[in-house]
Each structure stands twice: as C-alpha cells, then as structure tokens.
Write a protein that holds these residues in place. Structure first.
Motif, PDB file in Angstrom:
ATOM      1  N   SER A 158       5.438   0.754  43.605  1.00 28.34           N
ATOM      2  CA  SER A 158       4.958   2.060  44.062  1.00 28.34           C
ATOM      3  C   SER A 158       3.440   2.101  44.198  1.00 28.34           C
ATOM      4  O   SER A 158       2.901   2.861  45.008  1.00 28.34           O
ATOM      5  CB  SER A 158       5.421   3.164  43.107  1.00 28.34           C
ATOM      6  OG  SER A 158       4.908   2.979  41.796  1.00 28.34           O
ATOM      7  N   ALA A 159       2.741   1.260  43.430  1.00 28.57           N
ATOM      8  CA  ALA A 159       1.274   1.274  43.471  1.00 28.57           C
ATOM      9  C   ALA A 159       0.736   0.964  44.856  1.00 28.57           C
ATOM     10  O   ALA A 159      -0.332   1.449  45.234  1.00 28.57           O
ATOM     11  CB  ALA A 159       0.709   0.279  42.463  1.00 28.57           C
ATOM     12  N   GLY A 160       1.477   0.178  45.622  1.00 24.48           N
ATOM     13  CA  GLY A 160       1.002  -0.202  46.938  1.00 24.48           C
ATOM     14  C   GLY A 160       1.245   0.827  48.020  1.00 24.48           C
ATOM     15  O   GLY A 160       0.771   0.674  49.142  1.00 24.48           O
ATOM     16  N   VAL A 172       6.639   4.271  26.372  1.00 24.53           N
ATOM     17  CA  VAL A 172       7.003   4.974  27.596  1.00 24.53           C
ATOM     18  C   VAL A 172       8.207   5.883  27.346  1.00 24.53           C
ATOM     19  O   VAL A 172       8.318   6.965  27.931  1.00 24.53           O
ATOM     20  CB  VAL A 172       7.293   3.961  28.731  1.00 24.53           C
ATOM     21  CG1 VAL A 172       7.889   4.666  29.951  1.00 24.53           C
ATOM     22  CG2 VAL A 172       6.015   3.230  29.122  1.00 24.53           C
ATOM     23  N   ALA A 173       9.091   5.474  26.431  1.00 22.40           N
ATOM     24  CA  ALA A 173      10.256   6.296  26.097  1.00 22.40           C
ATOM     25  C   ALA A 173       9.843   7.656  25.550  1.00 22.40           C
ATOM     26  O   ALA A 173      10.524   8.665  25.795  1.00 22.40           O
ATOM     27  CB  ALA A 173      11.144   5.567  25.085  1.00 22.40           C
ATOM     28  N   ASP A 174       8.728   7.700  24.820  1.00 19.81           N
ATOM     29  CA  ASP A 174       8.242   8.982  24.309  1.00 19.81           C
ATOM     30  C   ASP A 174       7.621   9.816  25.426  1.00 19.81           C
ATOM     31  O   ASP A 174       7.717  11.049  25.429  1.00 19.81           O
ATOM     32  CB  ASP A 174       7.210   8.759  23.201  1.00 19.81           C
ATOM     33  CG  ASP A 174       7.839   8.271  21.903  1.00 19.81           C
ATOM     34  OD1 ASP A 174       9.094   8.259  21.808  1.00 19.81           O
ATOM     35  OD2 ASP A 174       7.083   7.885  20.990  1.00 19.81           O
ATOM     36  N   LEU A 175       6.964   9.147  26.369  1.00 21.68           N
ATOM     37  CA  LEU A 175       6.341   9.864  27.483  1.00 21.68           C
ATOM     38  C   LEU A 175       7.387  10.466  28.416  1.00 21.68           C
ATOM     39  O   LEU A 175       7.142  11.503  29.044  1.00 21.68           O
ATOM     40  CB  LEU A 175       5.429   8.920  28.265  1.00 21.68           C
ATOM     41  CG  LEU A 175       4.185   8.418  27.512  1.00 21.68           C
ATOM     42  CD1 LEU A 175       3.541   7.272  28.278  1.00 21.68           C
ATOM     43  CD2 LEU A 175       3.185   9.545  27.288  1.00 21.68           C
ATOM     44  N   THR A 176       8.534   9.821  28.532  1.00 23.91           N
ATOM     45  CA  THR A 176       9.589  10.339  29.415  1.00 23.91           C
ATOM     46  C   THR A 176      10.540  11.290  28.701  1.00 23.91           C
ATOM     47  O   THR A 176      11.347  11.947  29.367  1.00 23.91           O
ATOM     48  CB  THR A 176      10.407   9.180  30.015  1.00 23.91           C
ATOM     49  OG1 THR A 176      10.997   8.406  28.956  1.00 23.91           O
ATOM     50  CG2 THR A 176       9.534   8.279  30.871  1.00 23.91           C
ATOM     51  N   ASP A 177      10.452  11.387  27.389  1.00 24.02           N
ATOM     52  CA  ASP A 177      11.329  12.275  26.629  1.00 24.02           C
ATOM     53  C   ASP A 177      10.959  13.733  26.921  1.00 24.02           C
ATOM     54  O   ASP A 177       9.827  14.149  26.655  1.00 24.02           O
ATOM     55  CB  ASP A 177      11.191  11.990  25.137  1.00 24.02           C
ATOM     56  CG  ASP A 177      12.235  12.706  24.298  1.00 24.02           C
ATOM     57  OD1 ASP A 177      12.781  13.734  24.751  1.00 24.02           O
ATOM     58  OD2 ASP A 177      12.505  12.248  23.168  1.00 24.02           O
ATOM     59  N   LEU A 188       4.955   8.046  36.188  1.00 25.66           N
ATOM     60  CA  LEU A 188       6.354   8.169  35.765  1.00 25.66           C
ATOM     61  C   LEU A 188       7.222   8.638  36.931  1.00 25.66           C
ATOM     62  O   LEU A 188       8.345   8.157  37.122  1.00 25.66           O
ATOM     63  CB  LEU A 188       6.472   9.166  34.606  1.00 25.66           C
ATOM     64  CG  LEU A 188       5.772   8.794  33.291  1.00 25.66           C
ATOM     65  CD1 LEU A 188       5.995   9.894  32.249  1.00 25.66           C
ATOM     66  CD2 LEU A 188       6.252   7.450  32.754  1.00 25.66           C
ATOM     67  N   HIS A 189       6.698   9.574  37.710  1.00 23.84           N
ATOM     68  CA  HIS A 189       7.454  10.118  38.832  1.00 23.84           C
ATOM     69  C   HIS A 189       7.720   9.047  39.886  1.00 23.84           C
ATOM     70  O   HIS A 189       8.873   8.836  40.298  1.00 23.84           O
ATOM     71  CB  HIS A 189       6.694  11.288  39.453  1.00 23.84           C
ATOM     72  CG  HIS A 189       7.302  11.813  40.715  1.00 23.84           C
ATOM     73  ND1 HIS A 189       8.419  12.618  40.722  1.00 23.84           N
ATOM     74  CD2 HIS A 189       6.946  11.615  42.019  1.00 23.84           C
ATOM     75  CE1 HIS A 189       8.738  12.905  41.972  1.00 23.84           C
ATOM     76  NE2 HIS A 189       7.864  12.322  42.777  1.00 23.84           N
ATOM     77  N   PHE A 190       6.669   8.369  40.345  1.00 22.02           N
ATOM     78  CA  PHE A 190       6.833   7.419  41.437  1.00 22.02           C
ATOM     79  C   PHE A 190       7.527   6.131  41.004  1.00 22.02           C
ATOM     80  O   PHE A 190       8.086   5.421  41.839  1.00 22.02           O
ATOM     81  CB  PHE A 190       5.484   7.124  42.089  1.00 22.02           C
ATOM     82  CG  PHE A 190       4.974   8.254  42.926  1.00 22.02           C
ATOM     83  CD1 PHE A 190       5.593   8.571  44.126  1.00 22.02           C
ATOM     84  CD2 PHE A 190       3.897   9.026  42.512  1.00 22.02           C
ATOM     85  CE1 PHE A 190       5.139   9.629  44.906  1.00 22.02           C
ATOM     86  CE2 PHE A 190       3.433  10.087  43.283  1.00 22.02           C
ATOM     87  CZ  PHE A 190       4.063  10.390  44.484  1.00 22.02           C
ATOM     88  N   ALA A 191       7.511   5.839  39.700  1.00 22.81           N
ATOM     89  CA  ALA A 191       8.242   4.676  39.207  1.00 22.81           C
ATOM     90  C   ALA A 191       9.733   4.980  39.024  1.00 22.81           C
ATOM     91  O   ALA A 191      10.519   4.074  38.749  1.00 22.81           O
ATOM     92  CB  ALA A 191       7.650   4.194  37.887  1.00 22.81           C
TER      93      ALA A 191
END
Length: 234
Positions: free
Chosen positions: A32-34, A171-176, A213-216
């Motif tokens: 997605s970064a590209g 990352v699991a905490d950031l998406t929780d 998080l959204h674009f990934a």
C-alpha cells in the motif's frame, strides 16, 4: 552517516529502499505504501510554493513477543512543544543527511532514531517512503519512512531531557477496538487516537497509524463516537 540494511532496491548514496525478504505480515503495508497519495493520509499538505522545515520520522515495525509491533517514544513533559506526546522517532534534516528530495529523509529518520532511542540503524531495512505531509503548528514538512526491524537492538531514552521513554506497541493492541477513540483537542479538532501502553497516541502520529492500519487492511470496526479529551489524565 548511517547505512540502511540490505543490498537491493532504490539506491541513493548510502541509502537503500528495499521491499525484499519482508515477513509476510508486513507485505500489506509495503504494497500500500507505493500507492497511497498524500491526500489519503492527511488534509495538511506541504505548502504549494515550497517552504517548511524538512524533516522525517521512522515508522519502525518489529516482531515482538506478542507479534508485530511498532516503536514509539514519549516526549519529555518539560519540552516547550508537544510535551509528553507519544511520537515516532524523527526530526529535522541536517545538511549532512543529503538531498531532501531524494535520500536525505531516509538518513535523517535513521540518524534521529539512533540519537533519540539508541537504535542501531544497521539492523533496520527501509522498505517504503510515504508522501510528505505538513504539521502547521511547527511548520515541519515530514517524510514518513517505513522500516522493518530486521536485527533488533536495545533501545532506551538517550536524553531524558528530550525523551521520557521509548516503548513498543503490539499492532494487535492498536487494532483492538477497545483501545481506539476520537481525541478532542481544546480547539475542537477531532482525530483518531489510541489508548495503549499507558499513553494516548494522537495528533500526527495517531493519524498516520490510523491510515496505515486502514490501507493495510488491518483496521477493525471501532466506536468513533467514543471521545477522549486531551487532558484525559487529569
């Protein structure tokens, strides 16, 4: 100058961007970064006529005991600007970093991360660069540099007068959804926030994490009506 890890990719002096041999879980971020446009990351874009102070931040992903994680730091409460605010390592470009339009931001992101956290930059593989964004309150034009912490090294707050602590967030905490909220600035501005590791991650850093998080494709539905004031600890 610091050197990036790896021998393949887009070369420029001693800086390299390489998407090779990344862990499978990091591929959605790399892919997605590209394709992400600056307008998809923030409404604050660099001044059309140039200007602004060139800077860079390192968005460093690693593999921790609880899976994928991000490296963050918390600014000292004694600082005049952004006191106590969690952020990515980073700062303004130095003349020795090189061309701001090419590889200067890569070197600056690694150099600043080393100076602030003690990170060994030789263990970092830069795998992507996001479009430049703007922070109006400070006048910084920021290049977000994406890194994979291939060979981990000890990190700590190198200068307590500048940095209160250095920490990682799964990352699991950031998406929780339990840890997500909308931060309410005294001015009335609203923005995405994360309540993790006894910190409220908001502002430029929170916004970038939210978009990554959204674009990934990692984002989970969360209650956007849940609001947290920026004086949440009082």
């Amino acid at each position: 100058m610091t050197r990036t890890h790896g021998t393949h990719g887009r070369h420029g002096g001693d800086a390299v961007v390489s998407g090779e041999d990344l862990p499978d879980w990091l591929e959605p971020v790399s892919r997605s970064a590209g394709t992400i446009a600056a307008e998809q990351l923030s409404r604050f874009l660099p001044p059309a006529g140039g200007g602004g102070r060139q800077s860079a931040v390192l968005i460093l992903f690693g593999d921790g005991s609880r899976g994928p994680e991000l490296l963050l730091m918390e600014r000292a409460t004694s600082l005049r600007s952004h006191a106590g605010q969690p952020s990515f390592p980073g700062g303004a470009l130095d003349p020795g970093d090189g061309d701001p339009a090419t590889t200067g931001p890569l070197r600056a992101a690694l150099r600043e991360a080393e100076e602030e956290t003690g990170l060994d930059p030789s263990g970092v593989q830069i795998f992507g660069v996001l479009p430049r964004l703007y922070i109006p309150v400070s006048g910084f034009v920021v290049t977000p540099v994406l890194g994979w912490w291939r060979d981990r090294s000890p990190v700590t707050a190198v200068d307590p007068a500048e940095t209160a602590r250095v920490f990682t967030v799964p990352v699991a905490d950031l998406t929780d959804p339990v840890n997500r909220a909308t931060a309410v600035h005294p001015s009335g501005h609203l923005g995405p926030a994360f309540l993790v590791e006894s910190a409220l991650v908001w502002g430029f850093t929170g916004g970038l994490i939210d978009r990554i998080l959204h674009f990934a494709g990692w984002e989970r539905p969360w209650d956007r009506a849940r609001q947290v004031p920026l004086d949440w600890r009082s």
